[in-house]
Write an enzyme that holds these catalytic residues in place. Structure first.
Site, PDB file in Angstrom:
ATOM      1  N   CYS A 199      82.645  15.056  -6.913  1.00  0.00           N
ATOM      2  CA  CYS A 199      81.634  15.568  -8.141  1.00  0.00           C
ATOM      3  C   CYS A 199      81.641  17.072  -8.174  1.00  0.00           C
ATOM      4  CB  CYS A 199      80.296  14.869  -8.047  1.00  0.00           C
ATOM      5  SG  CYS A 199      79.058  15.762  -8.864  1.00  0.00           S
TER       6      CYS A 199
ATOM      7  N   HIS B  57      79.896  23.486  13.830  1.00  0.00           N
ATOM      8  CA  HIS B  57      80.010  24.721  13.010  1.00  0.00           C
ATOM      9  C   HIS B  57      78.636  25.249  12.992  1.00  0.00           C
ATOM     10  CE1 HIS B  57      84.232  24.212  12.623  1.00  0.00           C
ATOM     11  NE2 HIS B  57      83.986  23.345  11.508  1.00  0.00           N
TER      12      HIS B  57
ATOM     13  N   CYS C 263      78.559  13.966 -14.322  1.00  0.00           N
ATOM     14  CA  CYS C 263      79.792  14.647 -14.744  1.00  0.00           C
ATOM     15  C   CYS C 263      81.095  13.888 -14.915  1.00  0.00           C
ATOM     16  CB  CYS C 263      80.170  15.749 -13.838  1.00  0.00           C
ATOM     17  SG  CYS C 263      80.910  15.036 -12.169  1.00  0.00           S
TER      18      CYS C 263
ATOM     19  N   THR D 103      80.962  19.393  11.572  1.00  0.00           N
ATOM     20  CA  THR D 103      80.209  20.121  10.800  1.00  0.00           C
ATOM     21  C   THR D 103      79.016  20.571  11.526  1.00  0.00           C
ATOM     22  OG1 THR D 103      81.028  18.883   8.977  1.00  0.00           O
ATOM     23  CG2 THR D 103      78.983  20.285   8.491  1.00  0.00           C
TER      24      THR D 103
ATOM     25  N   GLU E 176      75.531  11.812  10.212  1.00  0.00           N
ATOM     26  CA  GLU E 176      75.987  10.764  10.632  1.00  0.00           C
ATOM     27  C   GLU E 176      75.000   9.922  11.111  1.00  0.00           C
ATOM     28  OE1 GLU E 176      79.421  11.432  12.798  1.00  0.00           O
ATOM     29  OE2 GLU E 176      80.554  12.651  11.114  1.00  0.00           O
TER      30      GLU E 176
ATOM     31  N   CYS F 143      76.180  13.852  -8.760  1.00  0.00           N
ATOM     32  CA  CYS F 143      75.382  14.097  -9.997  1.00  0.00           C
ATOM     33  C   CYS F 143      75.104  12.776 -10.794  1.00  0.00           C
ATOM     34  CB  CYS F 143      75.657  15.221 -10.606  1.00  0.00           C
ATOM     35  SG  CYS F 143      77.051  14.954 -11.865  1.00  0.00           S
TER      36      CYS F 143
ATOM     37  N   CYS G 144      78.905  15.660  14.331  1.00  0.00           N
ATOM     38  CA  CYS G 144      80.172  15.665  13.521  1.00  0.00           C
ATOM     39  C   CYS G 144      80.469  17.131  13.763  1.00  0.00           C
ATOM     40  CB  CYS G 144      79.818  15.353  12.280  1.00  0.00           C
ATOM     41  SG  CYS G 144      80.899  15.884  11.131  1.00  0.00           S
TER      42      CYS G 144
ATOM     43  N   CYS H   7      82.244  12.152 -11.841  1.00  0.00           N
ATOM     44  CA  CYS H   7      81.521  10.928 -11.333  1.00  0.00           C
ATOM     45  C   CYS H   7      81.720   9.674 -12.119  1.00  0.00           C
ATOM     46  CB  CYS H   7      80.100  11.201 -11.518  1.00  0.00           C
ATOM     47  SG  CYS H   7      79.427  12.081 -10.116  1.00  0.00           S
TER      48      CYS H   7
ATOM     49  N   GLY I  38      92.284  18.412   7.313  1.00  0.00           N
ATOM     50  CA  GLY I  38      91.678  19.630   7.935  1.00  0.00           C
ATOM     51  C   GLY I  38      91.429  20.865   7.028  1.00  0.00           C
ATOM     52  N   LEU I  39      90.607  21.510   7.574  1.00  0.00           N
ATOM     53  CA  LEU I  39      90.344  22.887   6.773  1.00  0.00           C
ATOM     54  C   LEU I  39      90.656  23.966   7.493  1.00  0.00           C
ATOM     55  CD1 LEU I  39      86.716  21.874   5.431  1.00  0.00           C
ATOM     56  CD2 LEU I  39      88.916  21.966   3.971  1.00  0.00           C
TER      57      LEU I  39
HETATM   58 ZN   LIG Z   1      80.566  13.945   9.414  1.00  0.00          ZN
HETATM   59 ZN   LIG Z   2      79.267  14.454 -10.839  1.00  0.00          ZN
END
Ligand SMILES: [Zn+2]
Ligand SMILES: [Zn+2]
Ligand SMILES: [Zn+2]
Ligand SMILES: [Zn+2]
Lengths: 341, 361
Positions: free
Chosen positions: A108, A43, A97, A40, A65, A94, A38, A100, A262-263
């Site tokens: 979350c 990176h 919260c 990520t 993945e 979690c 992926c 969630c 996208g980031l």
């Molecule tokens: Zn991914």
């Molecule tokens: Zn949560």
């Protein structure tokens, strides 16, 4: 007994023989069948500023993945059985919260990310929180199952875009862009245009369905989107490129929607009055997948054979050949690159 | 002199150039039209832009001079044309100045706010700064009996805030934040309160001090972001760290950035303020927290009946908003007050001179 694993080299990666981990309470041990690289992971492999700043522990196992088989249950796990075939939902909620408790487990407040805050799955075995092990229906073959996690992002983006009957423009033909485009077609978009500056990626896209391909280096945004009948009603942004969104947003139609996936590495400059306020458009962030609505929708679309994403799997390697796998995935030469431990 | 009337007009495309002129009397209403005796006209930032003749105004409006400004107005029905059933002579009414086309794809979906062809009275065509005006009956709405007519011109900016609420549609929300404390910010507060938000916090600057005092008199919670940490203040005032919904009405880069930060995960920001050209956005926050930025422009036709319902319930607050009531001849004074920020809402009463007993206000 040891297991093969690929750990971060910060930068780079290296093969390492690790001890097979033990599942604790609420966790399961899975035997990994196929994994996929992926963005990520790339990176982290490149150890860019983002990767160096998020607290990944030295020697952490990469990868999130995969498709895997449950081989051992931790204490108190009742939702799964030995032999279950599963995918991993990367966002570990979690479960406590208010997000969630109100259907927003995927965002979350206290979420941890599998493979960043835990060891990942580029290994023969991995420990997974039971809440994040998603059983895979039998009709989905292993190779497709290994890419359900990123495919889910595309389905989620198309859902947020509310694409049915709309003209959709997807910016970026990397895996997430491509999956967003495929999902838009599957969810009944009137038309889908996908852009990328790499023609190899656009070729893969054209194999996945009846979408218009657009290389902005060859055709300007105004030529592609400038007429009333071509201006997008939905933009799904997956590139994280300032230029891509800045050039496209002016063509968004009134009451249009931008799904931002996208980031960006810095701020992006938008003309909000002209492009959002006067048009009563909406810009909405999309992160991960709804647990579990998106997975349900995705599996249904696959069952109905509406999601044709197999051409996205362009390469397959043994885990040992990870160097080549990462090279192909990060150069854009391939779209989805699988690694088999 | 029944064949002429007074009006204030922008007489040429230069800074200022607001003059009292005589124009032919508004025509008798045709089919589906009514003639209004204008009793109140609100002056706002848009009118200031017309006064200054900014680049945007010069580009967007293509007026024939003289142009009569005034898009926030109300009055009394003077004459009713054929085919009008919902209005009668003597009705106290407010006017939606957007003459939406009714046939574009957006009008057909009842989204007149984004109509492709809608001249705005007072911007593209002659507006309310005059004694009489004949207008399409569909744009005319009857004010509740208890609303003093001079407050009727507030129906227009109030409709903008009512429409912002329509755009966010979050019924279960508890805590709202409003960034910006001008007239629209205060009206947004009033509209949010009427819509049932439990906690509403207004955020302003040092320069908004007087307006924040006014907001407090209306019952609002206010925070001066130049004096205290806005996040700590918000939590103290509402018991929750972030806002369920944020109404961004100030339209500056700083206020937009703050609005995006202040809204909770999966929360909505209603973008009401008109941002100046380009705004840098940290999209990471928008993406990771799945925030939603919602453009809000003007209102739909269907917004106005809701405004009429609300406006009858908020008369005391509206009375606090109007700081000056002036005559048509004093329009330039109204502009001065606004330019110097020495007022909140100024209304012009075009027929005031001809009415007895208007002294001593
Ligand atoms: Zn991914
Ligand atoms: Zn949560
Ligand atoms: Zn106004
Ligand atoms: Zn229209």
């Amino acid at each position: 007994m040891g297991m093969k694993s690929l750990i971060t080299g910060a930068p780079g990666a290296r093969l390492h023989t690790a001890a097979i981990p033990e599942p604790r309470q609420g966790e399961v041990l899975v035997r990994v069948k196929i994994t996929a690289i992926c963005g990520t992971d790339i990176h982290i492999f490149n150890w860019n500023k983002w990767a160096a700043g998020i607290g990944i522990k030295p020697g952490n196992i990469l990868g999130h993945e995969c498709v895997a088989e449950v081989v051992k249950l931790g204490e108190g796990v009742e939702s799964l059985a030995l032999g279950d075939r599963v995918c991993i939902e990367t966002h570990i909620p979690c479960e406590d919260c208010s997000l969630c408790k109100n259907g927003n487990m995927h965002i979350c407040e206290n979420k941890r990310i599998f493979s960043l805050h835990t060891d990942g799955c580029f290994a023969e075995y991995a420990v997974v929180p039971a809440v994040c092990a998603r059983k895979v229906p039998d009709f989905i073959p292993d190779d497709l199952a290994s890419i359900l996690e990123p495919l889910g992002v595309g389905v989620h983006a198309a859902q947020v875009g509310n694409v049915q009957g709309k003209r959709v423009v997807v910016l970026g033909a990397g895996p997430i862009g491509l999956f967003s485009a495929c999902a838009s077609l599957a969810l009944g978009a009137h038309s889908v245009t996908i852009s990328d500056v790499k023609n190899t990626r656009l070729e893969v896209a054209s194999m996945c369905g009846d979408m218009h391909i657009w290389n902005p280096l060859e055709i300007s945004a105004s030529a592609m989107l400038g007429s009333r009948s071509s201006a997008p009603e939905v933009i799904i942004e997956t590139t994280g490129s300032n230029q891509a969104i800045a050039e496209t947003l002016p063509y968004l139609r009134e009451k249009g929607k931008v799904a931002m996936v996208g980031l960006y590495s810095g701020d992006v400059s938008l003309n909000l009055s002209r492009d959002v306020i006067y048009k009563e458009a909406t810009v909405e962030g999309v992160h991960g997948r709804l647990m579990w609505d998106t997975w349900d929708v995705m599996e249904n679309l696959l069952l109905e054979k509406k999601l044709n994403v197999r051409p996205a799997i362009t390469h397959e390697f043994a885990l040992e050949d990870y160097e080549e796998g990462f090279r192909i995935a990060s150069s854009g030469e391939g779209t989805k690159v699988l690694l088999k431990p | 002199m029944d064949n002429v009337m007074k009006a204030v007009a922008k007489v040429r495309s230069e800074y200022g150039s607001f003059e009292v002129i005589e124009v032919p009397m508004a025509k008798s209403p045709g089919d589906h039209e009514v003639k209004i005796r204008v009793e109140t006209v609100g002056i706002c930032g848009t009118d200031l832009s017309i006064y200054k003749w900014t680049e945007t105004v010069a580009r967007e409006y293509h007026p024939v001079f003289p142009l009569i400004p005034g898009h926030e107005f109300a009055g009394i029905v003077e004459e009713v044309g054929a085919g009008v059933s919902h209005l009668k002579v003597g009705d106290k009414v407010a006017i939606n100045p957007h003459i939406s086309c009714g046939i574009c794809p957006y009008c057909i979906q009842n989204r007149e706010s984004i109509c492709e062809n809608r001249p705005i009275l007072g911007c593209h065509a002659d507006g309310g700064l005059t004694q009489y005006l004949t207008v399409r009956a569909k744009n005319v709405f009857v004010l509740p009996a208890n609303v003093p007519i001079y407050l009727g011109s507030l129906a227009e900016p109030l409709s903008v805030t009512v429409h912002a609420l329509e755009r966010v549609q979050q019924k279960s929300d508890k805590a709202a934040a409003i960034v910006g404390v001008g007239t629209v910010g205060l009206l947004q507060y009033i509209a949010c309160k009427a819509a049932g938000y439990e906690d509403i916090v207004l955020f302003g600057l040092d320069s908004d001090q007087e307006r924040m005092e006014l907001a407090k008199r209306m019952g609002a919670k206010t925070v001066n972001i130049e004096k205290e940490d806005p996040y700590i203040a918000f939590e103290r005032l509402t018991g929750q760290p972030k806002a369920d919904v944020v109404f961004e009405v100030a339209g500056t880069n700083d206020s937009i950035t703050f609005a995006i930060d202040l809204v909770k995960t999966a929360g909505k920001v209603a973008m009401v303020g008109i941002a100046a050209s380009y705004t840098p956005i940290d999209t990471t926050k928008v993406v990771f927290a799945e925030k939603e930025l919602i453009g809000v422009r003007a209102y739909n036709l269907s917004t106005w009946p809701k405004t009429m319902e609300i406006i009858g319930k908020i008369v005391p607050q509206l009375e606090l908003l109007v700081t000056h009531r002036l005559s048509l001849a004093e329009t330039n004074k109204a502009v001065e007050l606004l330019l110097k920020r020495q007022c909140l809402k100024v209304v012009i009463e075009p027929n005031a001179e001809s009415l007895a007993g208007r002294e001593g206000r």
